[in-house]
Scaffold this motif. Structure first.
Motif, PDB file in Angstrom:
ATOM      1  N   PHE A  35       0.838  -1.200   0.000  1.00  0.00           N
ATOM      2  CA  PHE A  35       0.000   0.000   0.000  1.00  0.00           C
ATOM      3  C   PHE A  35       0.869   1.244   0.000  1.00  0.00           C
ATOM      4  O   PHE A  35       1.750   1.400   0.839  1.00  0.00           O
ATOM      5  N   ASN A  36       0.615   2.139  -0.931  1.00  0.00           N
ATOM      6  CA  ASN A  36       1.249   3.453  -0.982  1.00  0.00           C
ATOM      7  C   ASN A  36       0.178   4.502  -0.751  1.00  0.00           C
ATOM      8  O   ASN A  36      -0.801   4.536  -1.495  1.00  0.00           O
ATOM      9  N   PRO A  37       0.314   5.360   0.243  1.00  0.00           N
ATOM     10  CA  PRO A  37      -0.712   6.376   0.455  1.00  0.00           C
ATOM     11  C   PRO A  37      -0.760   7.347  -0.732  1.00  0.00           C
ATOM     12  O   PRO A  37       0.272   7.845  -1.167  1.00  0.00           O
ATOM     13  N   PRO A  38      -1.945   7.625  -1.241  1.00  0.00           N
ATOM     14  CA  PRO A  38      -2.042   8.578  -2.344  1.00  0.00           C
ATOM     15  C   PRO A  38      -1.836  10.005  -1.857  1.00  0.00           C
ATOM     16  O   PRO A  38      -1.970  10.308  -0.663  1.00  0.00           O
ATOM     17  N   ALA A  39      -1.536  10.881  -2.788  1.00  0.00           N
ATOM     18  CA  ALA A  39      -1.303  12.290  -2.443  1.00  0.00           C
ATOM     19  C   ALA A  39      -2.553  12.926  -1.843  1.00  0.00           C
ATOM     20  O   ALA A  39      -2.456  13.842  -1.026  1.00  0.00           O
ATOM     21  N   THR A  40      -3.712  12.439  -2.232  1.00  0.00           N
ATOM     22  CA  THR A  40      -4.942  13.025  -1.690  1.00  0.00           C
ATOM     23  C   THR A  40      -5.078  12.752  -0.199  1.00  0.00           C
ATOM     24  O   THR A  40      -5.674  13.560   0.506  1.00  0.00           O
ATOM     25  N   LEU A  41      -4.517  11.647   0.292  1.00  0.00           N
ATOM     26  CA  LEU A  41      -4.649  11.332   1.714  1.00  0.00           C
ATOM     27  C   LEU A  41      -3.943  12.369   2.572  1.00  0.00           C
ATOM     28  O   LEU A  41      -4.549  12.975   3.462  1.00  0.00           O
ATOM     29  N   TYR A  42      -2.665  12.584   2.313  1.00  0.00           N
ATOM     30  CA  TYR A  42      -1.967  13.547   3.175  1.00  0.00           C
ATOM     31  C   TYR A  42      -2.382  14.979   2.883  1.00  0.00           C
ATOM     32  O   TYR A  42      -2.341  15.827   3.771  1.00  0.00           O
TER      33      TYR A  42
END
Length: 158
Positions: A35-42
């Motif tokens: 899992f890679n956090p998307p830019a929208t999450l942070y």
């Protein structure tokens, strides 16, 4: 409502770390990419932290006595509940991001993995949300009442 305890925040962060680690292990052992956090999450975490501080400012002014307009008590209560939920959610996501970062670094042995910066930014955004929640929760705290004033008003009512 009781203030958020540091022990609860640490416990929730540890639970988030366990969930994040188990998520990565389950994904990679099943052959799926990690899992890679998307830019929208942070990005959303930073926006939520900023928005929470903006919502808490009128309540802070009211508590300090510098408000120019009255604040609806239901609004103040909702801001307080949102602040508490934000601090708990931020703690959970801090643990999750720490586990994702730890898993990515320990598997490759390098900080040059593609998941490094998204994991770091997610952790910083989650920490910002947690801190904003704690600060706004502190802002919504009513000042202590004077005991002599309370006793005088109770005697007048008799």
């Amino acid at each position: 409502m009781k203030r958020t305890s540091p022990v609860a925040l640490v416990g929730i962060a540890v639970a988030g770390a366990a969930i994040g680690w188990l998520l990565q292990v389950a994904l990679t052992s099943g052959g799926a990419p990690s899992f890679n956090p998307p830019a929208t999450l942070y990005s959303v975490l930073f926006i939520l932290a900023f928005g929470l501080v903006l919502l808490g400012r009128p309540v802070r002014r009211l508590v300090r006595g510098t408000a120019k307009r009255p604040v609806d008590p239901f609004f103040a209560m909702r801001v307080l509940v949102l602040a508490k939920a934000s601090s708990l959610t931020g703690a959970l996501l801090v643990g999750l991001a720490a586990a994702l970062l730890g898993y990515a670094v320990t598997r490759t042995g390098s900080f040059a993995v593609p998941a490094f910066w998204p994991d770091v930014l997610t952790g910083v955004g989650a920490l910002a949300l947690c801190i904003a929640g704690l600060v706004v929760e502190w802002w919504c705290r009513l000042p202590p009442q004077d005991r002599a004033e309370q006793q005088g008003s109770s005697m007048e009512q008799r």
